[in-house]
Design an enzyme around this catalytic site. Structure first.
Site, short mmCIF file in Angstrom:
data_model
loop_
_atom_site.label_atom_id
_atom_site.label_comp_id
_atom_site.label_asym_id
_atom_site.label_seq_id
_atom_site.Cartn_x
_atom_site.Cartn_y
_atom_site.Cartn_z
N HIS A 141 97.36 40.62 -36.68
CA HIS A 141 96.10 40.97 -36.01
C HIS A 141 95.41 42.10 -36.79
O HIS A 141 95.99 43.14 -37.05
CB HIS A 141 96.34 41.37 -34.56
CG HIS A 141 95.05 41.46 -33.80
ND1 HIS A 141 94.49 40.38 -33.14
CD2 HIS A 141 94.16 42.47 -33.68
CE1 HIS A 141 93.34 40.74 -32.63
NE2 HIS A 141 93.11 42.00 -32.93
N ALA A 142 94.14 41.87 -37.13
CA ALA A 142 93.42 42.78 -38.01
C ALA A 142 93.30 44.19 -37.42
O ALA A 142 93.07 44.35 -36.22
CB ALA A 142 92.02 42.23 -38.28
N HIS B 232 83.89 43.95 -39.74
CA HIS B 232 84.30 44.67 -38.52
C HIS B 232 85.27 45.80 -38.88
O HIS B 232 85.09 46.95 -38.48
CB HIS B 232 84.94 43.68 -37.54
CG HIS B 232 85.49 44.33 -36.30
ND1 HIS B 232 84.79 44.39 -35.11
CD2 HIS B 232 86.66 44.96 -36.07
CE1 HIS B 232 85.52 45.02 -34.20
NE2 HIS B 232 86.66 45.38 -34.76
N GLU B 233 86.30 45.46 -39.64
CA GLU B 233 87.34 46.45 -39.96
C GLU B 233 86.78 47.57 -40.83
O GLU B 233 87.10 48.74 -40.63
CB GLU B 233 88.53 45.78 -40.66
CG GLU B 233 89.26 44.76 -39.79
CD GLU B 233 89.66 45.28 -38.43
OE1 GLU B 233 89.89 46.50 -38.29
OE2 GLU B 233 89.73 44.49 -37.48
N HIS C 94 85.17 50.31 -38.98
CA HIS C 94 86.10 51.35 -38.50
C HIS C 94 86.38 52.38 -39.59
O HIS C 94 86.35 53.57 -39.36
CB HIS C 94 87.44 50.71 -38.11
CG HIS C 94 87.41 49.91 -36.85
ND1 HIS C 94 86.95 50.41 -35.66
CD2 HIS C 94 87.84 48.64 -36.58
CE1 HIS C 94 87.08 49.48 -34.71
NE2 HIS C 94 87.61 48.39 -35.24
N GLU D 97 84.10 49.85 -32.10
CA GLU D 97 84.17 48.39 -32.26
C GLU D 97 82.84 47.78 -32.67
O GLU D 97 82.79 46.62 -33.09
CB GLU D 97 84.68 47.75 -30.97
CG GLU D 97 86.08 48.19 -30.54
CD GLU D 97 87.14 47.98 -31.62
OE1 GLU D 97 86.95 47.10 -32.48
OE2 GLU D 97 88.14 48.70 -31.61
N HIS E 189 96.13 42.27 -27.47
CA HIS E 189 95.86 43.59 -26.93
C HIS E 189 96.67 43.91 -25.68
O HIS E 189 96.77 45.08 -25.30
CB HIS E 189 94.36 43.73 -26.65
CG HIS E 189 93.52 43.50 -27.87
ND1 HIS E 189 93.40 42.25 -28.47
CD2 HIS E 189 92.79 44.35 -28.64
CE1 HIS E 189 92.61 42.35 -29.53
NE2 HIS E 189 92.24 43.60 -29.67
N TYR F 62 85.44 46.16 -26.34
CA TYR F 62 84.81 45.03 -27.05
C TYR F 62 83.61 44.50 -26.27
O TYR F 62 82.64 44.03 -26.86
CB TYR F 62 85.82 43.92 -27.32
CG TYR F 62 87.01 44.38 -28.14
CD1 TYR F 62 86.86 44.72 -29.48
CD2 TYR F 62 88.26 44.52 -27.56
CE1 TYR F 62 87.94 45.16 -30.23
CE2 TYR F 62 89.35 44.96 -28.30
CZ TYR F 62 89.19 45.28 -29.63
OH TYR F 62 90.25 45.73 -30.36
O1 X8Z Z 1 90.83 42.93 -32.06
C1 X8Z Z 1 89.75 42.83 -32.59
C2 X8Z Z 1 89.55 43.34 -34.02
C3 X8Z Z 1 90.39 44.49 -34.31
S1 X8Z Z 1 89.89 45.90 -33.41
C4 X8Z Z 1 89.88 42.26 -35.00
N1 X8Z Z 1 88.72 42.23 -31.95
C5 X8Z Z 1 88.88 41.66 -30.62
C6 X8Z Z 1 89.83 40.47 -30.64
O2 X8Z Z 1 90.12 39.95 -31.73
O3 X8Z Z 1 90.25 40.04 -29.57
C7 X8Z Z 1 87.37 42.08 -32.46
C8 X8Z Z 1 86.59 41.40 -31.38
C9 X8Z Z 1 87.51 41.21 -30.20
ZN ZN Z 2 88.08 46.70 -34.08
#
Ligand code: X8Z
Ligand code: ZN
Length: 614
Positions: free
Chosen positions: A355-356, A385-386, A389, A413, A513, A523
């Site tokens: 997960h990024a 996105h990354e 940050h 975010e 998450h 988000y």
């Molecule tokens: O978790 C993330 C990023 C890292 S903060 C890739 N996002 C959420 C997800 O993937 O569920 C970005 C948008 C929503």
């Molecule tokens: Zn993020």
């Protein structure tokens, strides 16, 4: 620290509990109240305490970040144990400091000292009870859940082991009802063993939150937004109300198209959509099924995945490309160590958390991203996105430790996503990826693709924490976890479990998450805010065209304005940071509404005669 998701036990430096407009000494609804003191300590003592707490936290964070980096990029029993040890140490220290900070609740201190004290009190994502055996137990569970998610695999009927990345790729491209279902069920079933650990974690974290003066962990999370916790929940409802008609129109149209594709027996036209047909494991973004809903005559005729392949972009070139956008705004290039220390691709010989995420290890110059990049347009957006940050982290590194964070977590975010909104056809042409910019008659196609990602996401962005808040408050008991999850999925998203589920399942745990304890409301906020930021930046860049065609590429003016907000970190209430860039202190869904207004008209036209809703 890593900010795309917080270090497991800590979320140092998220927005404080005091109302921006309240006198500095008055605690907001959920702030801890100091025990009666014989004589209130002095303002000088408060300042000295903040200095001591900052230095202690800074050192512990550095250790935790290093331990967490290896635990995330090389999952073994040993790295899991190291991560747990360092997180335990940090949590114990921050809980002790947060309790100590309450001594100053009645001390008349300057606004800045007060804000730093508040930040400290709200620094933990999961507070631990003071009892050291419980802190250790909690730290162990946190590390274990994280590793379990990273190691999750599904073995298919042919005996082939599949990790999430591979399964997600099938979800994105398969148009077979059964194959998508197999992936969906295969992945969701990996989460079932997490449930008992999660249940215990909720108990321990709530005990910790109570000791700090909050009713439960959810109430603690809602207190981080420079406003009363209940007012924040109401603000979310208001924003959702504003974008709901757009979501409902999109849902209606997509359901109709899925009915055409899979049959209305499989996709009934008056019920929620089966959750496995939307091109994404969690049905949170739908861009991968664009081909099924592409508007006739206005398809722009290109897709970024193909453009990247045609021009020979590899993973590194994708990251360099994204960095190039930020430097075009005037930001300095990323440091050399970013390129040597980041994880860009999935190592083939060990388990990692794919997960990024974006990391700032030392609040100096050690910025990194950790991804398992796939060469797709979707991942190109994630890279932006990354990097958002990372550039934010670097902009606020000169702030005091407790302000080294975004204005609120939604801001963090939103930055990279804001930049990605400028990845328009015109921009793709400027960097040589696209030969010819489609004319305006193709805008509905472009807006459709964007809406499938951005508008479809909104209810998901809201419901993950609605579920956790219910779980933390005890309104939902462990024997109701899954039922409550699907109730919310149906209510907000209008999607349903494609096969019967029971309380032996733990479907919330199949979303990163939840086992990683990253709050998710951020988000939702980001998806509203990024359109506000984009609009403001486009005005500053003097881009006169329609907002969905605007790109701020190369605009030093826009870069300067953006940086002015970023470098504030969390030093001021988020409303002030928002006003710095947009001129107004309020979250405002009118920007996202305006962006998608032409699509809303198209959808309303398409939906005529259809029965929408579920
Ligand atoms: O978790 C993330 C990023 C890292 S903060 C890739 N996002 C959420 C997800 O993937 O569920 C970005 C948008 C929503
Ligand atoms: Zn993020």
């Amino acid at each position: 620290m890593k900010t795309s998701f917080q270090p497991t036990l800590i979320a140092v430096l998220v927005a404080g509990a005091l109302l921006g407009c309240q006198p500095a000494s008055k605690p907001a609804a959920d702030t801890p109240v100091a025990p009666a003191q014989a004589a209130a300590p002095t303002a000088e003592e408060a300042k000295a305490f903040v200095a001591k707490a900052s230095e202690q936290t800074r050192q512990l964070l550095l250790e935790v970040n290093r331990a967490d980096w290896i635990a995330n990029t090389y999952i073994t029993e040993d790295t899991e144990a190291l991560s747990a040890d360092y997180n335990k140490k940090l949590t114990e220290a921050v809980v002790a400091l947060a309790n100590e900070a309450a001594r100053f609740n009645d001390t008349q201190v300057d606004a800045d000292t007060r804000r730093q004290l508040d930040k400290l009190k709200l620094a933990l994502t999961l507070a631990a009870p003071k009892d050291p055996t419980k802190t250790e137990e909690l730290a162990g569970i946190v590390a274990k859940l994280n590793a379990m998610y990273g190691k999750g695999k599904y073995t298919n009927a042919a005996g082939k082991e599949m990790a999430l990345g591979e399964m997600s790729a099938v979800m994105a491209s398969s148009r077979s009802y059964d194959e998508q279902l197999e992936m969906w069920k295969g992945w969701h079933d990996t989460a079932a063993p997490m449930k008992p650990l999660y249940v215990r974690q909720v108990e321990l974290a709530n005990e910790g939150a109570k000791e700090l003066g909050y009713t439960d962990t959810g109430a603690m999370w809602r207190s981080k937004y420079d406003m009363d916790a209940d007012a924040f929940a109401a603000e979310l409802d208001k924003q959702w109300g504003a974008v709901k008609p757009l979501y409902q129109a999109l849902h209606c149209h997509v359901r109709a198209k899925l009915g055409e594709k899979y049959g209305t027996d499989k996709v009934p036209q008056d019920k929620p959509i089966p959750a496995h047909l939307l091109g994404n494991m969690w049905a949170q973004t739908w861009g991968n099924i664009y081909d099924l809903v592409a508007p006739e005559n206005s398809d722009p005729g290109y897709d970024v995945t193909k453009l990247l392949a045609d021009k020979g972009y590899d993973e590194l070139k994708m990251v360099k490309g994204a960095e190039g956008f930020f430097t075009s705004l005037g930001f300095a290039p990323l440091p050399e160590t970013f390129w040597t220390r980041s994880q860009f691709t999935k190592p083939r010989d060990r388990d990692v958390i794919c997960h990024a995420s974006a990391w700032d290890l030392d609040a100096k110059d050690d910025l990194r991203i950790k991804m398992c990049i796939e060469k797709t347009g979707e991942e190109f957006a994630v890279i932006h996105h990354e990097l958002g940050h990372n550039f934010y982290q670097r902009a606020y590194k000169h702030q005091p430790v407790f302000y080294q964070d975004s204005a609120n977590d939604g801001f963090h975010e939103a930055i990279g996503d804001t930049i990605a909104l400028s990845v328009t056809p015109k921009y793709l042409q400027q960097i040589g990826l696209l030969e010819q910019v489609p004319d305006e008659s193709k805008d509905i196609g472009l807006l459709m693709k964007m809406a499938l990602d951005k508008v479809a996401f909104l209810p998901f962005g809201l419901l993950v924490d609605q579920w956790r808040w219910q779980v933390f408050s005890g309104q939902v008991k462990p024997e109701q976890y899954n039922e409550a999850w699907w109730k919310l999925r149906e209510k907000y998203q209008g999607v349903s479990a494609p096969v019967a589920r029971s309380e032996a399942d733990f479907d919330a745990g199949a979303k990163f998450h939840v086992p990683a304890n990253t709050p998710y409301t951020r988000y939702f906020l980001a998806h509203i805010l990024q359109f506000q930021f984009h609009k403001a930046l486009c005005e500053i860049a003097k881009d006169a065209g329609p907002i969905h065609r605007c790109s701020i590429y190369n605009s030093k003016e826009a870069g300067t304005a953006l940086n002015a907000m970023l470098e504030m970190g969390a030093s001021k209430p988020w409303q002030d940071a928002l006003a710095t860039l947009t001129g107004k202190p309020d979250m405002d869904a009118s920007a996202i509404q305006a962006y998608f207004a032409p699509l809303q008209s198209y959808l309303d036209e398409q939906n005529k005669g259809r029965q929408c809703g579920w």
